[in-house]
Scaffold this active site. Structure first.
Site, mmCIF file in Angstrom:
data_model
loop_
_atom_site.group_PDB
_atom_site.id
_atom_site.type_symbol
_atom_site.label_atom_id
_atom_site.label_comp_id
_atom_site.label_asym_id
_atom_site.label_seq_id
_atom_site.Cartn_x
_atom_site.Cartn_y
_atom_site.Cartn_z
ATOM 1 N N ARG A 138 5.321 5.867 3.858
ATOM 2 C CA ARG A 138 4.866 6.353 5.165
ATOM 3 C C ARG A 138 5.385 5.473 6.309
ATOM 4 O O ARG A 138 5.420 4.250 6.195
ATOM 5 C CB ARG A 138 3.335 6.370 5.199
ATOM 6 N N LYS B 97 -4.770 13.458 6.042
ATOM 7 C CA LYS B 97 -5.768 13.735 7.092
ATOM 8 C C LYS B 97 -5.146 13.741 8.484
ATOM 9 O O LYS B 97 -5.313 14.689 9.232
ATOM 10 C CB LYS B 97 -6.870 12.645 7.102
ATOM 11 N N ARG C 56 -8.132 0.087 -0.206
ATOM 12 C CA ARG C 56 -8.608 1.195 0.624
ATOM 13 C C ARG C 56 -9.060 2.381 -0.232
ATOM 14 O O ARG C 56 -10.037 3.045 0.090
ATOM 15 C CB ARG C 56 -7.507 1.606 1.619
ATOM 16 N N ARG D 248 -17.522 7.174 7.996
ATOM 17 C CA ARG D 248 -17.037 6.631 6.731
ATOM 18 C C ARG D 248 -18.160 6.017 5.912
ATOM 19 O O ARG D 248 -17.948 5.623 4.776
ATOM 20 C CB ARG D 248 -15.988 5.563 6.998
ATOM 21 N N ARG E 112 2.828 0.362 8.342
ATOM 22 C CA ARG E 112 1.576 -0.327 8.665
ATOM 23 C C ARG E 112 1.297 -1.416 7.635
ATOM 24 O O ARG E 112 1.559 -1.243 6.454
ATOM 25 C CB ARG E 112 0.416 0.678 8.644
HETATM 26 P P1 AMP Z 1 -7.232 4.653 8.903
HETATM 27 O O1 AMP Z 1 -6.127 4.762 9.890
HETATM 28 O O2 AMP Z 1 -8.216 5.776 9.002
HETATM 29 O O3 AMP Z 1 -6.741 4.446 7.509
HETATM 30 O O4 AMP Z 1 -8.067 3.323 9.290
HETATM 31 C C1 AMP Z 1 -7.426 2.066 9.337
HETATM 32 C C2 AMP Z 1 -8.460 0.958 9.341
HETATM 33 O O5 AMP Z 1 -9.325 1.078 10.502
HETATM 34 C C3 AMP Z 1 -9.416 0.950 8.160
HETATM 35 O O6 AMP Z 1 -8.858 0.324 7.033
HETATM 36 C C4 AMP Z 1 -10.609 0.171 8.750
HETATM 37 O O7 AMP Z 1 -10.322 -1.200 8.844
HETATM 38 C C5 AMP Z 1 -10.670 0.726 10.164
HETATM 39 N N1 AMP Z 1 -11.517 1.938 10.254
HETATM 40 C C6 AMP Z 1 -11.090 3.206 10.545
HETATM 41 N N2 AMP Z 1 -12.126 4.062 10.588
HETATM 42 C C7 AMP Z 1 -13.241 3.329 10.321
HETATM 43 C C8 AMP Z 1 -14.628 3.651 10.212
HETATM 44 N N3 AMP Z 1 -15.095 4.896 10.374
HETATM 45 N N4 AMP Z 1 -15.495 2.647 9.915
HETATM 46 C C9 AMP Z 1 -15.057 1.385 9.734
HETATM 47 N N5 AMP Z 1 -13.760 1.020 9.822
HETATM 48 C C10 AMP Z 1 -12.845 1.975 10.116
#
Ligand code: AMP
Length: 222
Positions: free
Chosen positions: A122, A13, A166, A88, A155
């Site tokens: 990654r 993404k 996740r 989400r 990360r």
């Molecule tokens: P990502 O970089 O998109 O994988 O997001 C990393 C982390 O940020 C996730 O595991 C959540 O803890 C938080 N997060 C990101 N987007 C959202 C969202 N739309 N709603 C809730 N938590 C989010």
């Protein structure tokens, strides 16, 4: 043009959205990046969400909605945006519907084993957030960002046990969201993972070309 890009963690993404954004002339808005920035800044909000983010748990809807409403009301979003990591949950999608109409959903379908392979290799730049992959998209110099010279790191939430959590969360949340967009008549463009001839990943540029072609085919705003 207002796009949402859906896909499990590690589906590409962020990689695709960051390359697609300049081609469409709209900002790439990554909720994960915005939340990580808050945590890094040490703000009150950052402190309150830090344990969710580092454990791969969803930050509460009210908090994320507030953050995103503020971001999407900025000037650069007037011509549209690509949302990566938002909405989400159904509650977030309903909140978003109240102040913005979505034109397209791009839905990336990638098998679990490909995700695990990708995420464990990654790397992210600590300074500018650029994404690399030790196997498929290595930096020119090991551990150093090609774009800004920043340090590359893994990360916390790319560790295998957190990745599994996740993926589980994503599967539970994605189905009702896609159903919501289907029901409300938003065009969903599905992409299915296809390896290249040697069994590896095709380049991000190739995937982005395919996405642009599909958007053009859907007679959207070019
Ligand atoms: P990502 O970089 O998109 O994988 O997001 C990393 C982390 O940020 C996730 O595991 C959540 O803890 C938080 N997060 C990101 N987007 C959202 C969202 N739309 N709603 C809730 N938590 C989010």
């Amino acid at each position: 043009m207002r796009l949402v890009i859906f896909g499990p963690p590690g589906s590409g993404k962020g990689t695709y959205a960051s390359r697609l954004a300049p081609r469409l002339g709209v900002p790439h808005i990554s909720t994960g990046d915005i939340l990580r920035e808050e945590v890094k800044s040490g703000s009150e909000l950052g402190r309150s969400i830090s344990s969710y983010v580092s454990n791969g748990k969803l930050v509460p809807d009210e908090v994320v909605n507030r953050v995103m409403e503020k971001r999407l009301s900025q000037e650069d979003c007037k011509r549209g945006f690509i949302l990566d990591g938002y909405p989400r949950t159904l509650q977030q999608a309903l909140f978003l519907d109240r102040f913005s109409k979505i034109d397209f959903v791009i839905n990336l379908n990638v098998p679990d084993e490909v995700i695990v392979r990708r995420l464990s290799s990654r790397l992210v730049c600590r300074r500018c957030g650029a994404i690399y992959n030790r196997i498929t998209l290595p930096p020119r110099v090991e551990g150093v960002c090609d774009k800004c010279g920043g340090e590359l790191y893994q990360r916390d939430d790319d560790k295998p046990e957190v990745v599994r959590e996740r993926i589980r969360i994503y599967k539970n949340e994605a189905a009702p969201l896609l159903e919501h967009y289907r029901r409300t008549g938003v065009a969903i463009i599905d992409f299915f993972y296809e390896p290249d001839e040697s069994g590896g990943d095709v380049s991000p540029e190739t995937v982005v070309d395919r996405i642009v072609k599909a958007l053009k085919g859907s007679s959207c705003c070019f």
